[in-house]
Motif scaffolding. Structure first.
Motif, mmCIF file in Angstrom:
data_model
loop_
_atom_site.group_PDB
_atom_site.id
_atom_site.type_symbol
_atom_site.label_atom_id
_atom_site.label_comp_id
_atom_site.label_asym_id
_atom_site.label_seq_id
_atom_site.Cartn_x
_atom_site.Cartn_y
_atom_site.Cartn_z
ATOM 1 N N GLU A 1 -11.423 29.643 59.246
ATOM 2 C CA GLU A 1 -11.992 29.256 60.538
ATOM 3 C C GLU A 1 -10.982 29.490 61.661
ATOM 4 N N ILE A 2 -9.714 29.230 61.383
ATOM 5 C CA ILE A 2 -8.673 29.489 62.379
ATOM 6 C C ILE A 2 -8.699 30.947 62.804
ATOM 7 N N PHE A 3 -8.745 31.845 61.838
ATOM 8 C CA PHE A 3 -8.702 33.262 62.170
ATOM 9 C C PHE A 3 -10.019 33.762 62.760
ATOM 10 N N ARG A 4 -11.128 33.124 62.416
ATOM 11 C CA ARG A 4 -12.404 33.491 63.062
ATOM 12 C C ARG A 4 -12.323 33.227 64.562
ATOM 13 N N ILE A 5 -11.838 32.041 64.910
ATOM 14 C CA ILE A 5 -11.731 31.674 66.317
ATOM 15 C C ILE A 5 -10.668 32.524 67.016
ATOM 16 N N PHE A 6 -9.499 32.631 66.384
ATOM 17 C CA PHE A 6 -8.397 33.352 67.011
ATOM 18 C C PHE A 6 -8.744 34.826 67.216
ATOM 19 N N SER A 7 -9.392 35.446 66.252
ATOM 20 C CA SER A 7 -9.753 36.857 66.371
ATOM 21 C C SER A 7 -10.733 37.086 67.523
ATOM 22 N N SER A 8 -11.662 36.155 67.710
ATOM 23 C CA SER A 8 -12.622 36.284 68.809
ATOM 24 C C SER A 8 -11.921 36.169 70.167
ATOM 25 N N VAL A 9 -10.966 35.248 70.265
ATOM 26 C CA VAL A 9 -10.206 35.112 71.512
ATOM 27 C C VAL A 9 -9.380 36.372 71.750
ATOM 28 N N CYS A 10 -8.790 36.928 70.697
ATOM 29 C CA CYS A 10 -8.036 38.179 70.832
ATOM 30 C C CYS A 10 -8.929 39.320 71.317
ATOM 31 N N ASP A 11 -10.163 39.367 70.837
ATOM 32 C CA ASP A 11 -11.106 40.397 71.299
ATOM 33 C C ASP A 11 -11.348 40.280 72.804
ATOM 34 N N ALA A 12 -11.493 39.037 73.278
ATOM 35 C CA ALA A 12 -11.696 38.812 74.707
ATOM 36 C C ALA A 12 -10.472 39.261 75.496
ATOM 37 N N VAL A 13 -9.283 38.922 74.995
ATOM 38 C CA VAL A 13 -8.040 39.294 75.686
ATOM 39 C C VAL A 13 -7.863 40.808 75.687
ATOM 40 N N GLN A 14 -8.195 41.453 74.579
ATOM 41 C CA GLN A 14 -8.088 42.915 74.525
ATOM 42 C C GLN A 14 -9.004 43.551 75.573
ATOM 43 N N TYR A 15 -10.200 43.021 75.728
ATOM 44 C CA TYR A 15 -11.144 43.535 76.732
ATOM 45 C C TYR A 15 -10.525 43.459 78.130
ATOM 46 N N LEU A 16 -9.891 42.326 78.452
ATOM 47 C CA LEU A 16 -9.268 42.160 79.769
ATOM 48 C C LEU A 16 -8.068 43.084 79.934
ATOM 49 N N HIS A 17 -7.258 43.185 78.892
ATOM 50 C CA HIS A 17 -6.035 43.977 78.984
ATOM 51 C C HIS A 17 -6.315 45.477 79.028
ATOM 52 N N GLU A 18 -7.515 45.872 78.639
ATOM 53 C CA GLU A 18 -7.870 47.294 78.657
ATOM 54 C C GLU A 18 -8.858 47.634 79.765
ATOM 55 N N MET A 19 -9.010 46.728 80.724
ATOM 56 C CA MET A 19 -9.908 46.990 81.851
ATOM 57 C C MET A 19 -9.406 48.175 82.670
ATOM 58 N N LYS A 20 -10.345 48.925 83.255
ATOM 59 C CA LYS A 20 -10.023 50.053 84.123
ATOM 60 C C LYS A 20 -10.487 49.725 85.547
ATOM 61 N N PRO A 21 -9.780 50.179 86.581
ATOM 62 C CA PRO A 21 -8.590 51.041 86.540
ATOM 63 C C PRO A 21 -7.289 50.283 86.277
ATOM 64 N N GLN A 22 -7.331 48.942 86.335
ATOM 65 C CA GLN A 22 -6.117 48.148 86.121
ATOM 66 C C GLN A 22 -6.361 47.095 85.049
ATOM 67 N N PRO A 23 -5.415 46.927 84.122
ATOM 68 C CA PRO A 23 -5.559 45.834 83.152
ATOM 69 C C PRO A 23 -5.490 44.488 83.854
ATOM 70 N N LEU A 24 -6.201 43.510 83.300
ATOM 71 C CA LEU A 24 -6.216 42.167 83.868
ATOM 72 C C LEU A 24 -5.526 41.201 82.912
ATOM 73 N N ALA A 25 -4.912 40.176 83.484
ATOM 74 C CA ALA A 25 -4.300 39.105 82.691
ATOM 75 C C ALA A 25 -4.966 37.797 83.070
#
Length: 318
Positions: free
Chosen positions: A137-161
């Motif tokens: 369950e820890i990794f289910r939750i953590f992986s989903s949050v990582c997916d959200a962060v990856q989406y933000l960090h790969e935004m175009k034209p500028q990555p978001l934090a």
């Protein structure tokens, strides 16, 4: 209550009528106050058109800078489309949306309501009974949050934090899907700091917008000449994974004692309970993210890859 008082109330009608807010022609009835902060309030509201329940965030703007910050949050919410990031249903500025002259304006954001609460709430309940979460369950939750962060960090034209990732900013949908909320602190990820004034400004903004127990060390003590990037969020992810295991950030106790979180964070010392139900591989992943040197801290893709390796290793051990 005497008969005269009752008669007066009957003649006047109910004095406890619910507040109604009109957002772009749609009426919302305020049901109750969910939260009240220094700069905003959040109410539970019902849409009179479709009878659906929402959370309405109400922010008071006292300056042009306040309005620009709120408008930036609205613009980001309109742009972002991800299953693990909160969406925006509607928004509205009441008052001057362009300039503030001896007055204030209000911004209203109509957002999803998450009745299952936040990860912070869930972990606090678990802490009372020492009911540790299963590693799957820890990794289910953590992986989903990582997916959200990856989406933000790969935004175009500028990555978001996000800049304020923490357990209180992760909610659960009805089927317990984690959703990252509160994008008010979000900025373009990569910032060139040129001089002491830039450094102090960024440090002050971080102190206002980023919660200390989850704040990256480079935001506590900003160098006069440096580049701050999206890896501030990676530090926060390390604190979140620690909290998933042990109910709170590794720096929460320092904060609650009133000691210096900055010193604790800058020292980089992370302590794990002697009797832990989690394997060293999980601890290694946490330490991997909690690198005090931002230049050596991993990017989100590396975190996701290492998380998958740890998940596979832990499953094989089980």
């Amino acid at each position: 209550m005497n008969a005269l008082g009752l008669t007066m109330i009957m003649k006047m009608g109910c004095i406890c009528t619910r507040e109604t807010i009109n957002i772009n022609g749609i009426k919302y009835s305020v049901l109750e106050r969910l939260g009240d902060g220094g700069f905003s309030t959040v109410d539970l509201v019902e849409c009179k058109n479709n009878k659906k329940i929402y959370a309405m965030k109400r922010m008071t703007c006292h300056s042009i800078a306040d309005q620009q910050k709120v408008q930036r949050e609205i613009d980001y919410l309109k742009k972002i489309r991800h299953a693990n990031i909160m969406e925006l249903h509607d928004s509205y500025f009441k008052g001057s949306a362009d300039i503030v002259v001896n007055t204030t304006s209000e911004a209203f954001l109509v957002l999803p309501y998450y009745p299952r609460g936040t990860l912070h709430d869930n972990l606090q309940s678990r802490a009372i009974e020492k009911h540790h979460m299963d590693v799957t369950e820890i990794f289910r939750i953590f992986s989903s949050v990582c997916d959200a962060v990856q989406y933000l960090h790969e935004m175009k034209p500028q990555p978001l934090a996000h800049r304020d990732l923490k357990t209180a900013n992760i909610c659960f949908t009805d089927n317990f899907t984690p959703v990252v909320i509160d994008l008010g602190s979000m900025v373009e990820a990569r910032i060139q700091v040129c001089g002491s004034q830039d450094a102090q400004k960024l440090q002050d903004e971080a102190a206002e917008n980023s919660s200390a127990p989850y704040r990256a060390p480079e935001l506590f003590n900003v160098d006069s000449y440096c580049v701050i990037d999206e890896r501030t969020d990676i530090w926060s992810l390390g604190c979140i994974l620690y909290a998933l295991c042990y109910f709170m950030s590794p720096f929460d106790l320092v904060y609650m004692r009133g000691d210096s979180v900055a010193l604790a964070v800058l020292s980089g010392g992370v302590h794990f309970p002697e009797e832990s139900k989690y394997p060293d591989h999980v601890h290694d992943l946490i330490i991997y993210m909690l690198n005090t040197n931002p230049a050596e801290r991993p990017f989100i893709q590396s975190v996701i890859e290492k998380t998958q390796i740890v998940m596979n290793t832990v499953n094989n051990i089980a």
